[in-house]
Design a protein around this motif. Structure first.
Motif, mmCIF file in Angstrom:
data_model
loop_
_atom_site.group_PDB
_atom_site.id
_atom_site.type_symbol
_atom_site.label_atom_id
_atom_site.label_comp_id
_atom_site.label_asym_id
_atom_site.label_seq_id
_atom_site.Cartn_x
_atom_site.Cartn_y
_atom_site.Cartn_z
ATOM 1 N N ALA A 1 0.832 -1.198 0.000
ATOM 2 C CA ALA A 1 0.000 0.000 0.000
ATOM 3 C C ALA A 1 0.868 1.250 0.000
ATOM 4 O O ALA A 1 2.014 1.244 0.464
ATOM 5 C CB ALA A 1 -0.908 -0.008 1.220
ATOM 6 N N ASP A 2 0.314 2.343 -0.519
ATOM 7 C CA ASP A 2 1.026 3.611 -0.482
ATOM 8 C C ASP A 2 1.263 4.039 0.964
ATOM 9 O O ASP A 2 0.389 3.884 1.826
ATOM 10 C CB ASP A 2 0.226 4.688 -1.208
ATOM 11 N N THR A 3 2.430 4.584 1.200
ATOM 12 C CA THR A 3 2.831 4.985 2.546
ATOM 13 C C THR A 3 2.281 6.373 2.868
ATOM 14 O O THR A 3 1.762 7.087 2.004
ATOM 15 C CB THR A 3 4.348 5.005 2.661
ATOM 16 N N ALA A 4 2.440 6.769 4.120
ATOM 17 C CA ALA A 4 1.940 8.070 4.551
ATOM 18 C C ALA A 4 2.600 9.208 3.785
ATOM 19 O O ALA A 4 1.931 10.181 3.399
ATOM 20 C CB ALA A 4 2.152 8.233 6.052
ATOM 21 N N ASP A 5 3.921 9.118 3.541
ATOM 22 C CA ASP A 5 4.576 10.228 2.839
ATOM 23 C C ASP A 5 4.212 10.252 1.356
ATOM 24 O O ASP A 5 4.105 11.330 0.755
ATOM 25 C CB ASP A 5 6.092 10.216 3.052
ATOM 26 N N MET A 6 3.980 9.091 0.756
ATOM 27 C CA MET A 6 3.516 9.060 -0.631
ATOM 28 C C MET A 6 2.132 9.700 -0.754
ATOM 29 O O MET A 6 1.868 10.490 -1.670
ATOM 30 C CB MET A 6 3.464 7.623 -1.142
ATOM 31 N N VAL A 7 1.254 9.377 0.179
ATOM 32 C CA VAL A 7 -0.099 9.934 0.156
ATOM 33 C C VAL A 7 -0.068 11.440 0.413
ATOM 34 O O VAL A 7 -0.787 12.208 -0.236
ATOM 35 C CB VAL A 7 -0.977 9.217 1.196
ATOM 36 N N ALA A 8 0.777 11.886 1.349
ATOM 37 C CA ALA A 8 0.886 13.319 1.615
ATOM 38 C C ALA A 8 1.372 14.077 0.386
ATOM 39 O O ALA A 8 0.886 15.176 0.078
ATOM 40 C CB ALA A 8 1.822 13.559 2.798
ATOM 41 N N ALA A 9 2.334 13.495 -0.343
ATOM 42 C CA ALA A 9 2.828 14.125 -1.566
ATOM 43 C C ALA A 9 1.715 14.235 -2.609
ATOM 44 O O ALA A 9 1.559 15.265 -3.274
ATOM 45 C CB ALA A 9 4.003 13.327 -2.123
ATOM 46 N N ARG A 10 0.918 13.154 -2.759
ATOM 47 C CA ARG A 10 -0.176 13.182 -3.727
ATOM 48 C C ARG A 10 -1.222 14.226 -3.333
ATOM 49 O O ARG A 10 -1.732 14.969 -4.179
ATOM 50 C CB ARG A 10 -0.828 11.805 -3.838
ATOM 51 N N PHE A 11 -1.541 14.272 -2.050
ATOM 52 C CA PHE A 11 -2.537 15.233 -1.589
ATOM 53 C C PHE A 11 -2.092 16.663 -1.890
ATOM 54 O O PHE A 11 -2.863 17.481 -2.396
ATOM 55 C CB PHE A 11 -2.785 15.059 -0.093
ATOM 56 N N ASP A 12 -0.841 16.969 -1.574
ATOM 57 C CA ASP A 12 -0.343 18.330 -1.801
ATOM 58 C C ASP A 12 -0.315 18.668 -3.289
ATOM 59 O O ASP A 12 -0.693 19.785 -3.686
ATOM 60 C CB ASP A 12 1.056 18.481 -1.203
ATOM 61 N N ILE B 1 -18.742 5.080 -3.678
ATOM 62 C CA ILE B 1 -17.816 4.299 -2.874
ATOM 63 C C ILE B 1 -16.407 4.654 -3.329
ATOM 64 O O ILE B 1 -16.104 4.613 -4.524
ATOM 65 C CB ILE B 1 -18.030 2.789 -3.048
ATOM 66 N N GLY B 2 -15.556 4.992 -2.389
ATOM 67 C CA GLY B 2 -14.142 5.188 -2.666
ATOM 68 C C GLY B 2 -13.366 4.021 -2.085
ATOM 69 O O GLY B 2 -13.439 3.769 -0.874
ATOM 70 N N LEU B 3 -12.648 3.306 -2.919
ATOM 71 C CA LEU B 3 -11.954 2.095 -2.490
ATOM 72 C C LEU B 3 -10.468 2.222 -2.748
ATOM 73 O O LEU B 3 -10.048 2.635 -3.833
ATOM 74 C CB LEU B 3 -12.536 0.885 -3.235
ATOM 75 N N ASP B 4 -9.665 1.867 -1.756
ATOM 76 C CA ASP B 4 -8.215 1.916 -1.906
ATOM 77 C C ASP B 4 -7.600 0.931 -0.929
ATOM 78 O O ASP B 4 -8.214 0.561 0.082
ATOM 79 C CB ASP B 4 -7.685 3.330 -1.645
ATOM 80 N N ILE B 5 -6.376 0.521 -1.230
ATOM 81 C CA ILE B 5 -5.694 -0.448 -0.372
ATOM 82 C C ILE B 5 -4.927 0.230 0.762
ATOM 83 O O ILE B 5 -4.515 -0.424 1.717
ATOM 84 C CB ILE B 5 -4.742 -1.316 -1.224
ATOM 85 N N SER B 6 -4.760 1.551 0.675
ATOM 86 C CA SER B 6 -3.949 2.276 1.651
ATOM 87 C C SER B 6 -4.827 2.972 2.681
ATOM 88 O O SER B 6 -5.642 3.834 2.337
ATOM 89 C CB SER B 6 -3.070 3.314 0.942
ATOM 90 N N LYS B 7 -4.636 2.632 3.950
ATOM 91 C CA LYS B 7 -5.387 3.315 4.994
ATOM 92 C C LYS B 7 -4.974 4.783 5.087
ATOM 93 O O LYS B 7 -5.790 5.635 5.474
ATOM 94 C CB LYS B 7 -5.190 2.617 6.340
ATOM 95 N N PHE B 8 -3.738 5.084 4.738
ATOM 96 C CA PHE B 8 -3.298 6.474 4.767
ATOM 97 C C PHE B 8 -4.034 7.299 3.708
ATOM 98 O O PHE B 8 -4.405 8.445 3.939
ATOM 99 C CB PHE B 8 -1.785 6.560 4.554
ATOM 100 N N ALA B 9 -4.259 6.680 2.539
ATOM 101 C CA ALA B 9 -5.031 7.357 1.500
ATOM 102 C C ALA B 9 -6.477 7.543 1.936
ATOM 103 O O ALA B 9 -7.075 8.609 1.738
ATOM 104 C CB ALA B 9 -4.959 6.570 0.197
ATOM 105 N N LEU B 10 -7.058 6.510 2.549
ATOM 106 C CA LEU B 10 -8.469 6.583 2.941
ATOM 107 C C LEU B 10 -8.709 7.613 4.032
ATOM 108 O O LEU B 10 -9.798 8.199 4.113
ATOM 109 C CB LEU B 10 -8.956 5.209 3.378
ATOM 110 N N LEU C 1 5.525 14.999 -7.178
ATOM 111 C CA LEU C 1 5.119 14.213 -8.340
ATOM 112 C C LEU C 1 5.904 12.901 -8.407
ATOM 113 O O LEU C 1 5.340 11.847 -8.733
ATOM 114 C CB LEU C 1 5.347 15.029 -9.611
ATOM 115 N N ALA C 2 7.174 12.953 -8.099
ATOM 116 C CA ALA C 2 7.983 11.730 -8.102
ATOM 117 C C ALA C 2 7.577 10.791 -6.976
ATOM 118 O O ALA C 2 7.474 9.573 -7.162
ATOM 119 C CB ALA C 2 9.463 12.095 -7.980
ATOM 120 N N LEU C 3 7.305 11.352 -5.801
ATOM 121 C CA LEU C 3 7.051 10.539 -4.616
ATOM 122 C C LEU C 3 5.645 9.949 -4.610
ATOM 123 O O LEU C 3 5.421 8.878 -4.044
ATOM 124 C CB LEU C 3 7.263 11.391 -3.369
ATOM 125 N N MET C 4 4.688 10.610 -5.272
ATOM 126 C CA MET C 4 3.296 10.176 -5.151
ATOM 127 C C MET C 4 2.958 8.964 -6.012
ATOM 128 O O MET C 4 1.919 8.332 -5.804
ATOM 129 C CB MET C 4 2.354 11.326 -5.513
#
Length: 313
Positions: free
Chosen positions: A56-67, A147-156, A269-272
């Motif tokens: 699953a995507d990690t917390a820092d990957m999800v934070a990068a995508r969010f930003d 419904i929003g479905l994802d494997i990462s709890k950090f994303a959810l 962009l690279a990290l997300m």
């Protein structure tokens, strides 16, 4: 009651129907006694048994995508996805249309689809449906359930805040989806895995699958130096082949975006993306420090639309 509660969900343990708890309780339970409480952030975790073998995507990957997405760089892509989803969300009067966002991530793309659906809905019918008085004579559309479905709890955690009107679920898209047969009108998949058989199962007749993939040259100006993954050869052919048994192509749209990114944007962009699982964070920080104030980057997408095959095809 949020409109998402209209979507029939299935228990990930026994496949019996799930029901929300009374009095607005954030609990889902089935007749066999399996129950799932919402996390304090508002999502449900349906990973049961051994969970999943996928990373699953990690917390820092999800934070990068969010930003990155919150800055609006990919908003034209979200708008295009929403536009292509709308025809299938034009449900019959009195029926609430529904969308499944598979691989929802931070929920930005689903948010745009829901906002577009609400904008095009009929206020009179929406009120009638909420009061239970809608009938076949009511014109127009009603707000979509989701419904929003994802494997990462950090994303959810992010997605549940972005889309509190959706049911946000941690689940593995390669397992049977926790959604009843013929329950949704649209499945959206933006840079995420595609379980064709399950998508076909949960779509209603006339349902639409909207898939976003990168085209050759996507982010080419920074991909190499940022350690990002390249575009696979013959990606379009493999996409069509993977869906052929269940879906028929119904059109495609290419979208090119000229981006002018700050060093932080480039790092995000690279990290997300998928490369974020393996990128050297120290090296990425050094790259960010050495970039100019603005970097010109070309984003190239293909948005493919598929319709569910009729049984027997």
């Amino acid at each position: 009651m949020p409109p998402a509660r209209d979507i029939p969900l299935l228990c990930p343990v026994c496949r019996n129907p799930l029901r929300f708890g009374g009095d607005g309780a954030p609990t889902l339970a089935c007749g066999a006694g399996h129950s799932f409480d919402a996390a304090k952030q508002g999502y449900f975790n349906f990973l049961v048994g051994k969970g999943t073998v996928f990373e699953a995507d990690t917390a820092d990957m999800v934070a990068a995508r969010f930003d990155f997405l919150s800055a609006g760089h990919y908003q034209p892509l979200a708008d295009a996805v929403a536009e292509l989803a709308m025809p299938a969300l034009a449900a019959a009067p009195g029926i609430r249309p529904a969308v499944l966002d598979a691989g929802t991530g931070t929920g930005h793309y689903l948010r745009t689809v829901l906002d577009r659906a609400a904008l095009e809905s009929s206020p009179l019918e929406s009120a009638a449906l909420e009061s239970g008085s809608a009938d076949s004579a009511s014109p127009g559309r009603v707000p979509a359930a989701a419904i929003g479905l994802d494997i990462s709890k950090f994303a959810l955690r992010r997605a549940a805040r972005m889309n509190p009107d959706a049911v946000n679920v941690v689940a593995d898209v390669w397992q049977p989806l926790p959604v009843a047969d013929a329950a949704v009108d649209v499945v959206t998949v933006v840079f995420a895995p595609r379980n064709a058989a399950e998508f076909a199962r949960v779509l209603r007749p006339g349902g639409r699958l909207v898939v976003v993939t990168p085209r050759p040259g996507h982010l080419a100006e920074i991909a190499g130096q940022a350690g990002m993954l390249g575009i696979e050869p013959a990606k379009d052919e493999r996409l069509a082949a993977s869906l052929d048994r269940n879906f028929t192509p119904a059109g495609a749209r290419d979208l090119d975006l000229a981006l002018f990114l700050s060093p932080r944007d480039v790092a995000n962009l690279a990290l997300m993306g998928p490369a974020g699982h393996h990128l050297d964070r120290t090296g990425l920080a050094a790259l960010e420090d050495g970039l100019p104030q603005r970097t010109s980057v070309s984003a190239r997408f293909r948005i493919s639309v598929f319709e569910r095959n009729h049984p027997g095809k």
